[in-house]
Design an enzyme around this catalytic site. Sequence first.
Site, short mmCIF file in Angstrom:
data_model
loop_
_atom_site.label_atom_id
_atom_site.label_comp_id
_atom_site.label_asym_id
_atom_site.label_seq_id
_atom_site.Cartn_x
_atom_site.Cartn_y
_atom_site.Cartn_z
CE LYS A 1 -1.90 2.58 3.17
NZ LYS A 1 -1.82 3.90 2.50
CD GLU B 1 12.94 3.62 8.36
OE1 GLU B 1 13.02 4.38 9.34
OE2 GLU B 1 12.74 4.01 7.21
CB CYS C 1 12.89 8.30 8.89
SG CYS C 1 13.63 7.36 7.57
CD GLU D 1 10.11 11.74 12.30
OE1 GLU D 1 9.05 11.12 12.52
OE2 GLU D 1 11.04 11.29 11.63
P1 TAP Z 1 1.81 7.55 8.91
O1 TAP Z 1 0.41 7.74 9.36
O2 TAP Z 1 2.69 6.70 9.72
O3 TAP Z 1 1.73 6.99 7.40
C1 TAP Z 1 2.61 6.07 6.82
C2 TAP Z 1 1.82 4.99 6.07
O4 TAP Z 1 1.01 4.25 7.01
C3 TAP Z 1 0.82 5.57 5.03
O5 TAP Z 1 0.77 4.69 3.93
C4 TAP Z 1 -0.47 5.55 5.83
O6 TAP Z 1 -1.61 5.56 5.01
C5 TAP Z 1 -0.35 4.24 6.58
N1 TAP Z 1 -1.24 4.09 7.72
C6 TAP Z 1 -1.84 5.05 8.47
N2 TAP Z 1 -2.60 4.49 9.45
C7 TAP Z 1 -2.50 3.14 9.32
C8 TAP Z 1 -3.05 2.03 10.03
N3 TAP Z 1 -3.87 2.18 11.06
N4 TAP Z 1 -2.70 0.78 9.62
C9 TAP Z 1 -1.86 0.62 8.59
N5 TAP Z 1 -1.33 1.62 7.87
C10 TAP Z 1 -1.64 2.88 8.23
O7 TAP Z 1 2.52 8.92 8.70
P2 TAP Z 1 1.82 10.30 8.25
O8 TAP Z 1 0.56 10.57 8.99
O9 TAP Z 1 1.74 10.24 6.78
O10 TAP Z 1 2.89 11.32 8.77
C11 TAP Z 1 2.89 11.74 10.13
C12 TAP Z 1 4.27 11.84 10.69
O11 TAP Z 1 4.90 10.57 10.63
C13 TAP Z 1 5.22 12.72 9.91
O12 TAP Z 1 5.05 14.05 10.17
C14 TAP Z 1 6.53 12.17 10.36
O13 TAP Z 1 6.88 12.66 11.61
C15 TAP Z 1 6.26 10.71 10.44
N6 TAP Z 1 6.66 10.00 9.20
C16 TAP Z 1 7.80 9.28 9.26
C17 TAP Z 1 8.22 8.63 8.12
C18 TAP Z 1 9.47 7.84 8.16
S1 TAP Z 1 10.28 7.56 6.82
N7 TAP Z 1 9.93 7.34 9.26
C19 TAP Z 1 7.52 8.71 6.94
C20 TAP Z 1 6.32 9.43 6.92
C21 TAP Z 1 5.92 10.06 8.08
P3 TAP Z 1 -2.22 6.92 4.40
O14 TAP Z 1 -1.35 8.03 4.83
O15 TAP Z 1 -2.18 6.67 2.95
O16 TAP Z 1 -3.61 7.05 4.93
#
Ligand code: TAP
Length: 480
Positions: A174, A249, A283, A384
């Site tokens: 996904k 990760e 990250c 973060e």
């Molecule tokens: P997340 O919510 O962690 O999103 C990452 C992935 O997980 C997306 O594909 C998201 O889907 C999915 N996801 C969300 N809820 C889920 C659940 N209950 N079960 C399974 N998968 C689920 O991150 P975000 O909201 O996009 O970003 C928020 C913060 O996370 C950022 O500001 C940053 O601090 C951190 N972040 C860290 C990383 C790395 S590389 N470590 C990357 C992104 C964000 P959808 O978003 O498509 O709904």
Amino acid sequence: MNLRRQLFINGEFTDALSGETLPTLNPHDNSVIAEVALAGREDVDRAVAAARKAFPAWSRMAAADRGRILLRLADLIEANAEELARLESLDTGHPLRDARKLDVPRTAGCFRYFGGMADKFQGETIPVEEGFLNYTLREPVGVVGQVVPWNFPLMFTSWKMAPALAAGNCVVLKPAEITPLTTLKIAELMAQAGLPPGVVNIVPGLGSVAGQAIAEHPGIAKIAFTGSTATGRRIVQASAGNLKKVQLELGGKGPNIVFEDAKLTAAVNGAAWAIFHNQGQACIAGSRLLLHEAVADAFLEKFIALAQSIRLGNPLDESTEMGPLTSLEHQRRVLAYVETARAEGGDVLAGGMAPAAPELAKGCYVVPTIVRAKTPNDRVAQEEVFGPFVTVLTFRDDAEALRLANGTDYGLGSGLWTADLQRAHRFARDLQAGMVWINSYKRVNPGSPFGGTGLSGYGREMGFDAMREYTQVKSVWVNV
Ligand code: TAP
């Protein structure tokens, strides 16, 4: 561009059963790029069924033949490099020149590395008691669920899928709902490379629906996730039903330490790369700058000047050095941390706002921001931010530097700048981190293990470690 907007299940592009779609936006001006099919639970079921059906033949295929398909895919990525770079830039806001120079070559390189790895990863023979032969088989775990974020969609697609496929697993992946386009393009290239139907299935959708369905699914044996620590926790809970193998990760708050004997220009340039590349949405970003007080003023003078010279603009513009953040929601979140910094008594030394230029007004831009925190316990020194936002703290000696560096619950990337060889190795030993960069920052390579400790997660991507993560060991005893 020939955009793919549908789910990819069993080797075919198909609408969601519900017929639902979600627009994906260009973060430069928030215009709609395309409506993309939105997978529901029933689509995840279809994808898992296709992957399970494909698994026996794929896992038993000669490893070299699996590898050859990944090598062909790497060639196809290079043949379609310009289209992939433009698409990634459009959907995420990465400057086109970075997408061309880094994202696309690293994606091809990762598939090529693991394509070559497929027939070189092997079991062992173990010297046991006389009369017996004992050997191990490295078997794929089965159907693997993979959930990736929006910050490096193209690259993370390869980091997740390449080792899983090389080891003989089938995949249901996904992408993030806001950046699905390059992953779908990779699916198209996979079909061209000869990947059998069902081996890879792509289900763009909401995390709370499709992501959650993957984490809970009893037909999935392992889940690999990159994203926030909060979602990581949810994934662990949802995976408990069938005791999935979990690899996480998660976030980071990378310390980047500049000692008094560092080469100042190299450290300033390295620190800017560490936090401002990809608008700080990484990250492993060096988001906590720890400066020895003897060099702090000289360092900051150069660093602020460099930050203020970075050219913000439309990511498709060849001269742009920094693009927009990937969504409006995220831009608001990053700017809210500027208010937090002020409320905590921090000093905003540079940036702290959206740019004034009218041509950027509709986009998700944030000016490179440098904040001096009042204390190491402030939220801006602990949480973060995930944007072009770096928090500065100063230290007096090595002991204080180490205390500050290890003073968060995260442990992913870390860096240090010094001319003292012994100190460099001492810190490499003592830093609580999965990765340490000495006189550099944010280097990655498909052969080098990538991952964290503490709230940054567990398991390793890349290299032989990734192959171990995507296999299980069987011990075979033969009475000879
Ligand atoms: P997340 O919510 O962690 O999103 C990452 C992935 O997980 C997306 O594909 C998201 O889907 C999915 N996801 C969300 N809820 C889920 C659940 N209950 N079960 C399974 N998968 C689920 O991150 P975000 O909201 O996009 O970003 C928020 C913060 O996370 C950022 O500001 C940053 O601090 C951190 N972040 C860290 C990383 C790395 S590389 N470590 C990357 C992104 C964000 P959808 O978003 O498509 O709904």
